[in-house]
Structures are given as C-alpha cells and as structure tokens.
Write a protein that holds these residues in place. Structure first.
Motif, mmCIF file in Angstrom:
data_model
loop_
_atom_site.group_PDB
_atom_site.id
_atom_site.type_symbol
_atom_site.label_atom_id
_atom_site.label_comp_id
_atom_site.label_asym_id
_atom_site.label_seq_id
_atom_site.Cartn_x
_atom_site.Cartn_y
_atom_site.Cartn_z
ATOM 1 N N THR A 168 43.703 40.867 35.405
ATOM 2 C CA THR A 168 42.808 40.448 36.678
ATOM 3 C C THR A 168 41.529 41.471 36.416
ATOM 4 O O THR A 168 40.190 41.088 36.611
ATOM 5 N N ARG A 169 41.967 42.841 35.526
ATOM 6 C CA ARG A 169 40.725 43.701 35.415
ATOM 7 C C ARG A 169 39.758 43.437 34.725
ATOM 8 O O ARG A 169 38.776 43.185 34.194
ATOM 9 N N SER A 208 39.727 40.207 33.508
ATOM 10 C CA SER A 208 38.947 38.613 33.849
ATOM 11 C C SER A 208 38.443 38.605 35.329
ATOM 12 O O SER A 208 39.842 38.300 35.178
ATOM 13 N N GLU A 209 37.635 39.023 35.425
ATOM 14 C CA GLU A 209 37.738 38.174 37.264
ATOM 15 C C GLU A 209 37.364 36.482 37.522
ATOM 16 O O GLU A 209 38.326 36.420 38.370
ATOM 17 N N THR A 210 37.587 36.067 36.372
ATOM 18 C CA THR A 210 37.295 34.435 36.841
ATOM 19 C C THR A 210 39.067 33.873 36.168
ATOM 20 O O THR A 210 39.179 32.586 36.477
#
Ligand code: AMP
Ligand code: MG
Length: 341
Positions: free
Chosen positions: A273-274, A276-278
C-alpha cells in the motif's frame, strides 16, 4: 425468477423447494453449494444451466450421515467406513462405485460417484428434511472463484435459482478434499479441508494425482473430466510467487507495475500500500496461519473483478497441511503460471 433470500430459520422452506425440483444455494463449511434433488435428472440438469457448467463435469452427492452411503453406492471398501468415522461430517468427498439409481447426469456417465457428508448443521438439516441426496457443485458461475458468502453466490446466481440460505461465511473456505477409493492405492484428486497428511494417517499410502500440482497438457486424459477445466480465475491473469514469504513479497514489490493487483500475507500489506496508493491489495491472512488464508483465498480472487486491474500477483504458502489446497487453487487460478524465488 426472483431469488428468495432465506435465513437459517427457513430450512423447511429450502427443503420443500428441493423436493419440488428447484435449485437452492446451500451453506456448507467449505464453500456455498448449488443444490438440487440428486435423484431428479431434470432438476440436476438445471444446475448445469445455471452455472454454465460443462455436462462432462460430475457433481457431488451430499448426505446427512454415513449410513446413507449404502443407498447410493456398492462395493464400499472398509477404508471408506474408516474415513467416514474419522472425518465426517466434514470437508471430505469419497469417490465410490455407484448404484444404478443415481441419474447419469449427476456422475457425467461415470460408474463412480462423489459422496460427502457436510459439517454445516444447517446444510445437514436441509438435506435431512428434504429426505433426498442433494447434488451440489460450488455455487459460482463455471470458471469463477467459489463463493464463500451468500453475497458472493448472489453475485453469480441472482435470478437463476429459487432461493439461497444464508448460513454465514464458510469456516473452511476451500472445497472438500476428493479421495478416490475405487483404485489402489487411493488417489487424491483434489486437496481441500482434510489434509493429505490426515488421509495418510488412515489410509497409509495415497497417490497425489498429477492434475493437483501441474497443468494437464493437450491430449492428456484426466481421471475426472472436471480436472481439465480452467478454474477459480478472476478476469485478470494471475502470477503466483512461491518461496519464503519475505522473498516472495520482495519479488512482487520489484516486479509488479504500480496499478497491478496484489494478494499478500498480512505482514506485507504496508509494503504494497505504501508503494502505490491506487493498487488494489487483498490480504490473505498472517503468513503463519494457513487456516485463515484458506478462508480468504476465494474472496481475495473474487474482489479483483470489482476493480480495473489487468494483472494480479499472489504470494503463496508452502504446500504442507491445508497449504496444498491453497497452492492448488492459486496455481489453477494462475493457469500454473508460477515463479519460484
Ligand atoms: P465442485 O464442487 O464445483 O468443485 O465440483 C465437484 C467436483 O467433484 C468436480 O471437480 C468433479 O470433477 C469432482 N467429482 C464429482 N464426481 C466425481 C467422480 N465420480 N469421479 C471423480 N471426480 C468427481
Ligand atoms: Mg466448483
């Protein structure tokens, strides 16, 4: 047709629908099943239509207690009773010689039949009240991941079946173990909730069918027709990465594109998640808890179909215990596209 959503109080209604030749979504401890009266050929035929299932892929007959085996099977070997004693009710299906009263449509014309006594009390109560063996495959559209909640099953079957009984999320999460007792030594056709190690403790030697661990090549004849079909797959292609968890996580982190989907153990969620936010990330459960992973595997695969991902990467446990069932489902979803790190 409107699909009625029933609660566990409505078992009598579910049984009546089965007796009348209808289709009912039934909770079991493994995955939700799509049930019909297993002695009614026309009703069983509707299961194939609702799922879009190939006619040569046989169904499993569900019974409320082991003593019913004698109604539908012949030449039952003593080890079948030993297995039933040890693992029924529970996530194990035995392949046995069938009696002629079972319609051909259930067994795809084979002279054998898959028999299971499920552990979910609601499921057994429905079968007992219906007083017929219930033919049921998993309640998904053919090829899609199996449903482990009533909501999953409605995604695929709403409007195609009479009713679904919501018995809560499935406690095992992968389909039953299938053991063929019509050959010597017995043969594991599908790994599931009862592990290979547990089967061996009762049966001694067990052969693992090659279709469990590798892709069948064109022209190869599988032991059961259903084993040749693409399975469990989300729409986007899946790549499975096996090996020590920290290594497989690092491999995926360095090879996945920012928008690719990831299935990972809980410990590595922050990493992805860190990064890539998407990115859609589905957690499988803690690296050390395979029971928890088994409960989440199909939900994780299914969720990607609600996203725009064009590629999915998956961490995978080792294949001991119920890990064999998890790796089998992931590898099949990936068409055996596996990277070993
Ligand atoms: P499903 O519950 O949707 O996974 O479908 C039932 C599974 O049981 C399929 O994979 C079938 O191939 C298997 N099965 C059912 N009957 C038999 C049989 N007589 N011999 C071998 N496999 C069977
Ligand atoms: Mg299935």
């Amino acid at each position: 047709m409107i699909t009625k959503q029933l609660t566990t109080n409505d078992v009598r209604q579910a049984a009546e629908i089965l007796r009348a030749g209808g289709l009912v979504g039934i909770p079991t401890e493994t995955v939700y099943g799509l049930g019909s009266d297993g002695l009614n050929s026309e009703a069983v035929g509707h299961i194939f239509q609702a799922k879009g299932r190939p006619q040569d892929n046989p169904l499993i007959l569900h019974i409320p207690e082991a003593s019913w085996l004698e109604r539908y099977c012949q030449e039952i070997p003593p080890c079948a009773w030993d297995l039933a004693e040890r693992f029924w009710p529970g996530p194990m299906t035995m392949i046995l010689r069938r009696k002629p009263l079972i319609p051909d449509v259930v067994t795809a014309g084979l002279d054998t039949v898959g028999m299971r006594c499920p552990a979910h009390p609601v499921c057994r109560e429905i079968i007992r009240l219906a007083d017929v063996p219930v033919a049921a495959p998993s309640g998904n559209t053919s090829g899609r991941p199996s449903p482990t909640t009533a909501g999953h099953m409605l995604e695929d079957m709403d409007g195609k079946i009479e009713a679904i009984v919501d018995g809560g999320p499935c406690s095992v999460g992968v389909e039953s173990t299938i053991i063929d007792l019509t050959c010597t030594p017995p043969r594991l056709l599908r790994p599931g909730g009862i592990t290979l190690e547990q089967l061996e403790s009762v049966l001694g030697e067990v052969v693992v069918d090659q279709a469990v661990t590798r892709l069948m090549t064109a022209g190869e004849k599988p032991k059961a027709p259903g084993m040749k079909y693409r399975h469990y797959a989300p729409k986007a292609p899946v790549t499975v990465v096996t090996g020590e968890p920290a290594k497989s996580a690092a491999y995926i982190a360095s090879h996945a594109a920012a928008e690719d989907g990831v299935i990972c153990f809980d410990e590595f969620l922050p990493l992805f998640t860190r990064q890539s936010e998407t990115r859609p990330v589905m957690d499988l459960g803690p690296a050390g808890d395979k029971e928890e992973q088994a409960r989440h595997i199909f939900d994780a695969l299914r969720q990607f179909d609600h996203t725009q991902v064009t590629a999915i990467w998956a961490q995978c446990p080792d294949d001991s215990g119920i890990g064999l069932a998890i790796t089998n489902r992931l590898n099949k979803a990936a068409g055996f596209h596996i990277i070993q790190v």
